[in-house]
Design a protein around this motif. Structure first.
Motif, PDB file in Angstrom:
ATOM      1  N   PRO A 160       0.839  -1.209   0.000  1.00  0.00           N
ATOM      2  CA  PRO A 160       0.000   0.000   0.000  1.00  0.00           C
ATOM      3  C   PRO A 160       0.871   1.257   0.000  1.00  0.00           C
ATOM      4  O   PRO A 160       1.832   1.351   0.765  1.00  0.00           O
ATOM      5  CB  PRO A 160      -0.778  -0.112   1.323  1.00  0.00           C
ATOM      6  CG  PRO A 160      -0.742  -1.560   1.676  1.00  0.00           C
ATOM      7  CD  PRO A 160       0.566  -2.087   1.138  1.00  0.00           C
ATOM      8  N   GLY A 161       0.549   2.182  -0.863  1.00  0.00           N
ATOM      9  CA  GLY A 161       1.310   3.419  -0.957  1.00  0.00           C
ATOM     10  C   GLY A 161       2.365   3.424  -2.044  1.00  0.00           C
ATOM     11  O   GLY A 161       2.853   4.476  -2.417  1.00  0.00           O
ATOM     12  N   HIS A 162       2.714   2.250  -2.579  1.00  0.00           N
ATOM     13  CA  HIS A 162       3.663   2.193  -3.699  1.00  0.00           C
ATOM     14  C   HIS A 162       2.895   2.536  -4.968  1.00  0.00           C
ATOM     15  O   HIS A 162       1.853   1.953  -5.255  1.00  0.00           O
ATOM     16  CB  HIS A 162       4.267   0.797  -3.813  1.00  0.00           C
ATOM     17  CG  HIS A 162       5.178   0.642  -4.985  1.00  0.00           C
ATOM     18  ND1 HIS A 162       4.748   0.180  -6.201  1.00  0.00           N
ATOM     19  CD2 HIS A 162       6.496   0.905  -5.127  1.00  0.00           C
ATOM     20  CE1 HIS A 162       5.765   0.147  -7.038  1.00  0.00           C
ATOM     21  NE2 HIS A 162       6.835   0.596  -6.407  1.00  0.00           N
ATOM     22  N   ARG A 202       5.154   7.336   5.437  1.00  0.00           N
ATOM     23  CA  ARG A 202       4.732   6.176   6.228  1.00  0.00           C
ATOM     24  C   ARG A 202       4.679   4.908   5.377  1.00  0.00           C
ATOM     25  O   ARG A 202       5.255   3.887   5.757  1.00  0.00           O
ATOM     26  CB  ARG A 202       3.397   6.462   6.915  1.00  0.00           C
ATOM     27  CG  ARG A 202       2.684   5.255   7.504  1.00  0.00           C
ATOM     28  CD  ARG A 202       3.505   4.384   8.424  1.00  0.00           C
ATOM     29  NE  ARG A 202       3.775   5.018   9.685  1.00  0.00           N
ATOM     30  CZ  ARG A 202       4.524   4.471  10.634  1.00  0.00           C
ATOM     31  NH1 ARG A 202       5.086   3.295  10.461  1.00  0.00           N
ATOM     32  NH2 ARG A 202       4.741   5.091  11.752  1.00  0.00           N
ATOM     33  N   PRO A 203       4.017   4.898   4.211  1.00  0.00           N
ATOM     34  CA  PRO A 203       4.009   3.670   3.406  1.00  0.00           C
ATOM     35  C   PRO A 203       5.410   3.246   2.970  1.00  0.00           C
ATOM     36  O   PRO A 203       5.725   2.048   2.967  1.00  0.00           O
ATOM     37  CB  PRO A 203       3.143   4.015   2.190  1.00  0.00           C
ATOM     38  CG  PRO A 203       2.356   5.201   2.589  1.00  0.00           C
ATOM     39  CD  PRO A 203       3.165   5.936   3.625  1.00  0.00           C
ATOM     40  N   ALA A 204       6.268   4.210   2.625  1.00  0.00           N
ATOM     41  CA  ALA A 204       7.632   3.865   2.219  1.00  0.00           C
ATOM     42  C   ALA A 204       8.391   3.261   3.401  1.00  0.00           C
ATOM     43  O   ALA A 204       9.082   2.247   3.258  1.00  0.00           O
ATOM     44  CB  ALA A 204       8.356   5.099   1.682  1.00  0.00           C
ATOM     45  N   PHE A 205       8.256   3.862   4.574  1.00  0.00           N
ATOM     46  CA  PHE A 205       8.923   3.339   5.767  1.00  0.00           C
ATOM     47  C   PHE A 205       8.457   1.912   6.056  1.00  0.00           C
ATOM     48  O   PHE A 205       9.270   1.019   6.304  1.00  0.00           O
ATOM     49  CB  PHE A 205       8.633   4.242   6.973  1.00  0.00           C
ATOM     50  CG  PHE A 205       9.335   3.801   8.225  1.00  0.00           C
ATOM     51  CD1 PHE A 205      10.584   4.304   8.538  1.00  0.00           C
ATOM     52  CD2 PHE A 205       8.755   2.875   9.080  1.00  0.00           C
ATOM     53  CE1 PHE A 205      11.237   3.894   9.691  1.00  0.00           C
ATOM     54  CE2 PHE A 205       9.402   2.458  10.229  1.00  0.00           C
ATOM     55  CZ  PHE A 205      10.647   2.970  10.536  1.00  0.00           C
ATOM     56  N   ASP A 206       7.154   1.715   6.021  1.00  0.00           N
ATOM     57  CA  ASP A 206       6.611   0.384   6.299  1.00  0.00           C
ATOM     58  C   ASP A 206       7.120  -0.651   5.298  1.00  0.00           C
ATOM     59  O   ASP A 206       7.433  -1.784   5.673  1.00  0.00           O
ATOM     60  CB  ASP A 206       5.083   0.411   6.296  1.00  0.00           C
ATOM     61  CG  ASP A 206       4.503   1.171   7.484  1.00  0.00           C
ATOM     62  OD1 ASP A 206       5.249   1.469   8.443  1.00  0.00           O
ATOM     63  OD2 ASP A 206       3.299   1.490   7.439  1.00  0.00           O
ATOM     64  N   PHE A 241      14.960   9.187   5.790  1.00  0.00           N
ATOM     65  CA  PHE A 241      13.999   8.852   6.838  1.00  0.00           C
ATOM     66  C   PHE A 241      14.364   9.532   8.152  1.00  0.00           C
ATOM     67  O   PHE A 241      13.497   9.890   8.938  1.00  0.00           O
ATOM     68  CB  PHE A 241      13.974   7.337   7.090  1.00  0.00           C
ATOM     69  CG  PHE A 241      13.163   6.543   6.108  1.00  0.00           C
ATOM     70  CD1 PHE A 241      11.832   6.829   5.854  1.00  0.00           C
ATOM     71  CD2 PHE A 241      13.733   5.458   5.459  1.00  0.00           C
ATOM     72  CE1 PHE A 241      11.083   6.081   4.975  1.00  0.00           C
ATOM     73  CE2 PHE A 241      12.988   4.694   4.578  1.00  0.00           C
ATOM     74  CZ  PHE A 241      11.662   5.010   4.337  1.00  0.00           C
ATOM     75  N   HIS A 242      15.655   9.672   8.422  1.00  0.00           N
ATOM     76  CA  HIS A 242      16.105  10.226   9.700  1.00  0.00           C
ATOM     77  C   HIS A 242      15.891  11.732   9.821  1.00  0.00           C
ATOM     78  O   HIS A 242      15.771  12.248  10.937  1.00  0.00           O
ATOM     79  CB  HIS A 242      17.578   9.896   9.942  1.00  0.00           C
ATOM     80  CG  HIS A 242      17.820   8.427  10.063  1.00  0.00           C
ATOM     81  ND1 HIS A 242      17.392   7.690  11.140  1.00  0.00           N
ATOM     82  CD2 HIS A 242      18.418   7.549   9.233  1.00  0.00           C
ATOM     83  CE1 HIS A 242      17.721   6.422  10.967  1.00  0.00           C
ATOM     84  NE2 HIS A 242      18.355   6.312   9.822  1.00  0.00           N
ATOM     85  N   HIS A 243      15.871  12.432   8.702  1.00  0.00           N
ATOM     86  CA  HIS A 243      15.676  13.888   8.696  1.00  0.00           C
ATOM     87  C   HIS A 243      14.690  14.245   7.584  1.00  0.00           C
ATOM     88  O   HIS A 243      15.057  14.875   6.597  1.00  0.00           O
ATOM     89  CB  HIS A 243      17.008  14.612   8.491  1.00  0.00           C
ATOM     90  CG  HIS A 243      17.999  14.305   9.551  1.00  0.00           C
ATOM     91  ND1 HIS A 243      17.926  14.846  10.813  1.00  0.00           N
ATOM     92  CD2 HIS A 243      19.068  13.480   9.564  1.00  0.00           C
ATOM     93  CE1 HIS A 243      18.907  14.379  11.547  1.00  0.00           C
ATOM     94  NE2 HIS A 243      19.622  13.544  10.815  1.00  0.00           N
ATOM     95  N   PRO A 244      13.419  13.880   7.751  1.00  0.00           N
ATOM     96  CA  PRO A 244      12.434  14.076   6.675  1.00  0.00           C
ATOM     97  C   PRO A 244      11.852  15.483   6.629  1.00  0.00           C
ATOM     98  O   PRO A 244      11.941  16.246   7.596  1.00  0.00           O
ATOM     99  CB  PRO A 244      11.349  13.065   7.033  1.00  0.00           C
ATOM    100  CG  PRO A 244      11.404  12.970   8.526  1.00  0.00           C
ATOM    101  CD  PRO A 244      12.871  13.125   8.874  1.00  0.00           C
ATOM    102  N   PHE A 245      11.253  15.788   5.490  1.00  0.00           N
ATOM    103  CA  PHE A 245      10.573  17.054   5.267  1.00  0.00           C
ATOM    104  C   PHE A 245       9.189  16.782   4.700  1.00  0.00           C
ATOM    105  O   PHE A 245       8.983  15.819   3.958  1.00  0.00           O
ATOM    106  CB  PHE A 245      11.361  17.931   4.284  1.00  0.00           C
ATOM    107  CG  PHE A 245      12.608  18.504   4.879  1.00  0.00           C
ATOM    108  CD1 PHE A 245      12.617  19.797   5.393  1.00  0.00           C
ATOM    109  CD2 PHE A 245      13.774  17.755   4.945  1.00  0.00           C
ATOM    110  CE1 PHE A 245      13.773  20.328   5.964  1.00  0.00           C
ATOM    111  CE2 PHE A 245      14.930  18.270   5.516  1.00  0.00           C
ATOM    112  CZ  PHE A 245      14.930  19.564   6.021  1.00  0.00           C
TER     113      PHE A 245
END
Length: 185
Positions: free
Chosen positions: A41-43, A96-100, A161-165
């Motif tokens: 989901p999200g891709h 969020r979808p990319a992280f997951d 991911f560690h410093h997102p915008f």
């Protein structure tokens, strides 16, 4: 609504064409990861060569994703027999979808094995940036942003991911995209 572009790049320990067991294993795992992530989901989409030949990166027809490009620090081969890299370019609905997708399931398992296949480097291995709905990011966009990230750190047009915008350029707390209570990165 803006979409999130993701470019990843890694230098492999051996050329893609090498028949060594670890190279074959990387291909097998990589194919499983691509299948799973493409259904996550999200891709939204990812760059694929028009001819579908996984062994050809340089000189392949990538359509709207543009000509294949790599960061300046890549110093290995560029022929089918000598290329020793893995790169992806994809579009997502959000962080969020990319992280997951990255930190769960088969991709997480592959991340745990990355140093079996990839050289350790001081350069970043991924970069994000936001693109308008009607824009397809190109390989050159990804390389430019990864090199910028390496030289200057996270910024609204090149971040991790560690410093997102957020799409409007404001910093986003990484707690907003970090693991859910049932996930451990």
């Amino acid at each position: 609504m803006p979409r999130l572009a993701l470019y990843t790049f890694g230098v492999l320990k051996s050329p893609l064409a090498e028949p060594a067991p670890l190279t074959r294993e990387f291909y097998d795992v990589g194919e499983a990861v691509y299948r799973k992530i493409s259904r996550h989901p999200g891709h939204l989409a990812h760059a694929e060569a028009a001819d579908g030949d996984r062994g050809t990166l340089f000189g392949a027809d990538w359509g709207a994703w543009g000509e294949f490009a790599v960061p300046a620090w890549y110093s290995k081969g560029r022929t089918r027999e000598t290329t020793a890299l893995a790169a992806t370019l994809s579009l997502w609905t959000g962080l969020r979808p990319a992280f997951d997708a990255v930190y769960t399931g088969v991709h997480r398992d592959a991340l745990n094995r990355r140093y079996d296949w990839f050289e350790r480097t001081e350069q970043p291995n991924h970069v994000f940036w936001w693109v308008p709905d009607d824009v397809t990011p190109t390989w050159r966009d990804g390389v430019f942003r990864l090199e910028h990230l390496h030289g200057h750190g996270s910024a609204p047009h090149a971040f991790t991911f560690h410093h997102p915008f957020a799409p409007d350029g404001t910093p986003t707390r990484n707690e907003d995209i970090g693991p859910k209570s049932d996930q451990v990165p």
